[in-house]
Write an enzyme that holds these catalytic residues in place. Structure first.
Site, PDB file in Angstrom:
ATOM      1  N   ARG A   1     -11.960   4.038 -18.323  1.00 25.56           N
ATOM      2  CA  ARG A   1     -12.771   3.259 -18.005  1.00 25.56           C
ATOM      3  C   ARG A   1     -13.591   2.674 -18.928  1.00 25.56           C
ATOM      4  O   ARG A   1     -14.403   3.348 -20.011  1.00 25.56           O
ATOM      5  CB  ARG A   1     -13.928   3.646 -16.918  1.00 25.56           C
ATOM      6  CG  ARG A   1     -14.894   2.870 -16.380  1.00 25.56           C
ATOM      7  CD  ARG A   1     -15.597   3.340 -15.154  1.00 25.56           C
ATOM      8  NE  ARG A   1     -14.782   3.018 -13.704  1.00 25.56           N
ATOM      9  CZ  ARG A   1     -15.159   3.304 -12.734  1.00 25.56           C
ATOM     10  NH1 ARG A   1     -16.457   3.536 -12.611  1.00 25.56           N
ATOM     11  NH2 ARG A   1     -14.335   3.287 -11.811  1.00 25.56           N
TER      12      ARG A   1
ATOM     13  N   HIS B   1      -8.958  -3.078 -11.563  1.00 29.03           N
ATOM     14  CA  HIS B   1      -9.262  -1.814 -10.975  1.00 29.03           C
ATOM     15  C   HIS B   1      -8.042  -1.044 -10.261  1.00 29.03           C
ATOM     16  O   HIS B   1      -8.456  -0.797  -8.947  1.00 29.03           O
ATOM     17  CB  HIS B   1     -10.710  -1.430 -10.398  1.00 29.03           C
ATOM     18  CG  HIS B   1     -11.144  -0.121 -10.142  1.00 29.03           C
ATOM     19  ND1 HIS B   1     -10.453   1.077 -10.410  1.00 29.03           N
ATOM     20  CD2 HIS B   1     -12.401   0.405  -9.902  1.00 29.03           C
ATOM     21  CE1 HIS B   1     -11.217   2.071 -10.397  1.00 29.03           C
ATOM     22  NE2 HIS B   1     -12.374   1.920  -9.821  1.00 29.03           N
TER      23      HIS B   1
ATOM     24  N   LYS C   1     -20.443   5.811 -32.749  1.00 25.53           N
ATOM     25  CA  LYS C   1     -20.306   5.708 -34.114  1.00 25.53           C
ATOM     26  C   LYS C   1     -19.418   4.394 -34.665  1.00 25.53           C
ATOM     27  O   LYS C   1     -19.449   4.433 -35.903  1.00 25.53           O
ATOM     28  CB  LYS C   1     -19.754   6.880 -34.993  1.00 25.53           C
ATOM     29  CG  LYS C   1     -20.217   8.412 -34.537  1.00 25.53           C
ATOM     30  CD  LYS C   1     -19.642   9.495 -35.321  1.00 25.53           C
ATOM     31  CE  LYS C   1     -20.055  10.819 -34.777  1.00 25.53           C
ATOM     32  NZ  LYS C   1     -19.183  11.994 -35.297  1.00 25.53           N
TER      33      LYS C   1
ATOM     34  N   ARG D   1     -16.625   8.663  -8.119  1.00 21.90           N
ATOM     35  CA  ARG D   1     -15.653   8.788  -7.658  1.00 21.90           C
ATOM     36  C   ARG D   1     -14.178   8.841  -8.248  1.00 21.90           C
ATOM     37  O   ARG D   1     -13.470   9.742  -8.306  1.00 21.90           O
ATOM     38  CB  ARG D   1     -15.132   7.712  -6.282  1.00 21.90           C
ATOM     39  CG  ARG D   1     -15.790   8.101  -4.914  1.00 21.90           C
ATOM     40  CD  ARG D   1     -16.236   6.810  -4.142  1.00 21.90           C
ATOM     41  NE  ARG D   1     -17.400   6.270  -5.028  1.00 21.90           N
ATOM     42  CZ  ARG D   1     -18.555   6.754  -4.982  1.00 21.90           C
ATOM     43  NH1 ARG D   1     -18.813   7.406  -3.900  1.00 21.90           N
ATOM     44  NH2 ARG D   1     -19.389   6.083  -5.546  1.00 21.90           N
ATOM     45  N   THR D   2     -14.172   7.832  -9.124  1.00 19.72           N
ATOM     46  CA  THR D   2     -12.915   7.570  -9.856  1.00 19.72           C
ATOM     47  C   THR D   2     -12.848   8.678 -11.010  1.00 19.72           C
ATOM     48  O   THR D   2     -11.613   9.389 -10.983  1.00 19.72           O
ATOM     49  CB  THR D   2     -12.951   6.144 -10.841  1.00 19.72           C
ATOM     50  OG1 THR D   2     -13.051   5.066  -9.805  1.00 19.72           O
ATOM     51  CG2 THR D   2     -11.834   5.981 -11.426  1.00 19.72           C
TER      52      THR D   2
HETATM   53  C1  NCD Z   1     -15.870   0.493  -8.073  1.00 21.40           C
HETATM   54  C2  NCD Z   1     -15.928   0.018  -9.307  1.00 21.40           C
HETATM   55  O1  NCD Z   1     -16.310   0.965 -10.164  1.00 21.40           O
HETATM   56  O2  NCD Z   1     -15.516  -1.187  -9.830  1.00 21.40           O
HETATM   57  N1  NCD Z   1     -16.253   1.899  -7.799  1.00 21.40           N
HETATM   58  C3  NCD Z   1     -15.294   2.766  -7.737  1.00 21.40           C
HETATM   59  O3  NCD Z   1     -14.473   2.963  -8.527  1.00 21.40           O
HETATM   60  N2  NCD Z   1     -14.864   3.240  -6.425  1.00 21.40           N
HETATM   61  C4  NCD Z   1     -16.737  -0.420  -7.113  1.00 21.40           C
HETATM   62  C5  NCD Z   1     -18.411  -0.504  -7.504  1.00 21.40           C
HETATM   63  O4  NCD Z   1     -18.626   0.164  -8.481  1.00 21.40           O
HETATM   64  O5  NCD Z   1     -18.918  -1.340  -6.956  1.00 21.40           O
END
Ligand code: NCD
Length: 307
Positions: free
Chosen positions: A101, A129, A80, A51-52
């Site tokens: 991320r 997040h 590397k 999703r993100t």
């Molecule tokens: C969340 C995350 O990555 O922290 N997922 C997301 O981005 N919607 C929640 C999760 O992974 O449980």
């Protein structure tokens, strides 16, 4: 240069501006469809995501922009031994804005200190997040019409769940909030969040292991996945992973206007039988995340003078 590393980087007024922009995009997407023409977003994902990453990419495309990036640490020069600082300096030469991320807490902050373009934290380890929180906030706003005077139940892995930490931070600035922290003993909210956010601001909270007992009081129930990738041993994960499974019978004492949220991905925490309940908001939350990321990209590019 403005970045979004921690949700507290934005004032409540700025969050409201993002919500207003997102609602305007929902009402008239055509108005926004060419705004980012010629601009590039880089998605640097050192950890798995559906999703993100894809909502950031969809967001940039729906603004008329382009996307570059990678979705695995192994396919980048991190494999590397390149530092996050050098990666950030490099990508600043290619892109107008970066979403990162990373499994290490603080990596996007380091990137923001070295980049010459805005950096967005798309999840750093078990820490924060903030863009999931943007999705959560738009969902709460569209469902409840307010952020004050709500009783919010957070259930599951409150220790490693970074979405929970960011959401608590965001909501801590509104009046009349109460939190019910529902988790197994081993996965309680970290004491630094309780001390620095909840107790520091006198926000009432209770800790319990009992989801059904807490249910009647809740305006919002935020379910979370047990974060397997942050466990030191598989045995603990297996013992704790199914601590809470929301099934229709557990909603018997819930309010009719309860909103059930989950950042997703879901494993077993919410039975699919709940999906057709009008109180289930988690797929709306997914869509809201895309609109809030569109609003965020616009805000940061405008503040950087790129738009
Ligand atoms: C969340 C995350 O990555 O922290 N997922 C997301 O981005 N919607 C929640 C999760 O992974 O449980």
């Amino acid at each position: 240069m403005r970045h979004l590393i921690n949700i507290l980087d934005f004032s409540p007024e700025e969050l409201q501006e993002l919500i207003d922009t997102a609602n305007d995009i929902i009402a008239d997407p055509a108005k926004y469809s060419q705004i980012c023409r010629g601009k590039k977003l880089a998605t640097l994902f050192f950890e798995p995501s559906t999703r993100t990453r894809l909502s950031f990419e969809a967001a940039m495309y729906e603004l008329g922009g382009n996307v570059i990036g990678f979705s695995e640490a192994n396919s980048s020069s991190a494999a590397k031994g390149e530092s996050v600082a050098d990666t950030a300096k490099t990508i600043s030469c290619y892109a107008d804005i970066i979403a990162m991320r990373h499994p290490k807490e603080g990596a996007p902050l380091v990137a923001s200190q070295n980049a010459t373009v805005p950096v967005i934290n798309a999840g750093d380890g078990g820490h924060n997040h903030p863009t999931q929180t943007l999705a959560d906030l738009l969902t709460i706003y569209r469902e409840k019409g307010r952020f004050d005077h709500l009783t919010v139940g957070l259930c599951g892995d409150l220790k490693f769940g970074r979405t929970v930490h960011s959401l608590i931070n965001a909501l801590s600035r509104y009046e009349g909030l109460k939190f019910v922290l529902i988790s197994p003993e081993e996965l309680k909210l970290p004491s630094y969040v309780k001390k620095e956010v909840l107790r520091a601001q006198g926000i009432p909270y209770v800790q319990t292991t009992d989801l059904e007992g807490a249910m009647p009081d809740l305006d919002i129930l935020y379910m979370t996945r047990v974060q397997r990738e942050r466990f030191f041993n598989e045995e603990d994960y297996l013992r704790l992973k199914d601590s809470y499974i929301l099934t229709p019978d557990k909603l018997q004492n819930a309010r009719q206007d309860l909103s059930i949220l989950h950042p997703l991905p879901r494993v077993n925490e919410i039975s699919v039988a709940i999906d057709s309940d009008p109180r289930a908001c988690y797929f709306k939350q997914v869509l809201n995340g895309k609109y809030m990321r569109m609003a965020l990209i616009l805000k940061l590019l405008k503040e950087a003078g790129t738009l």
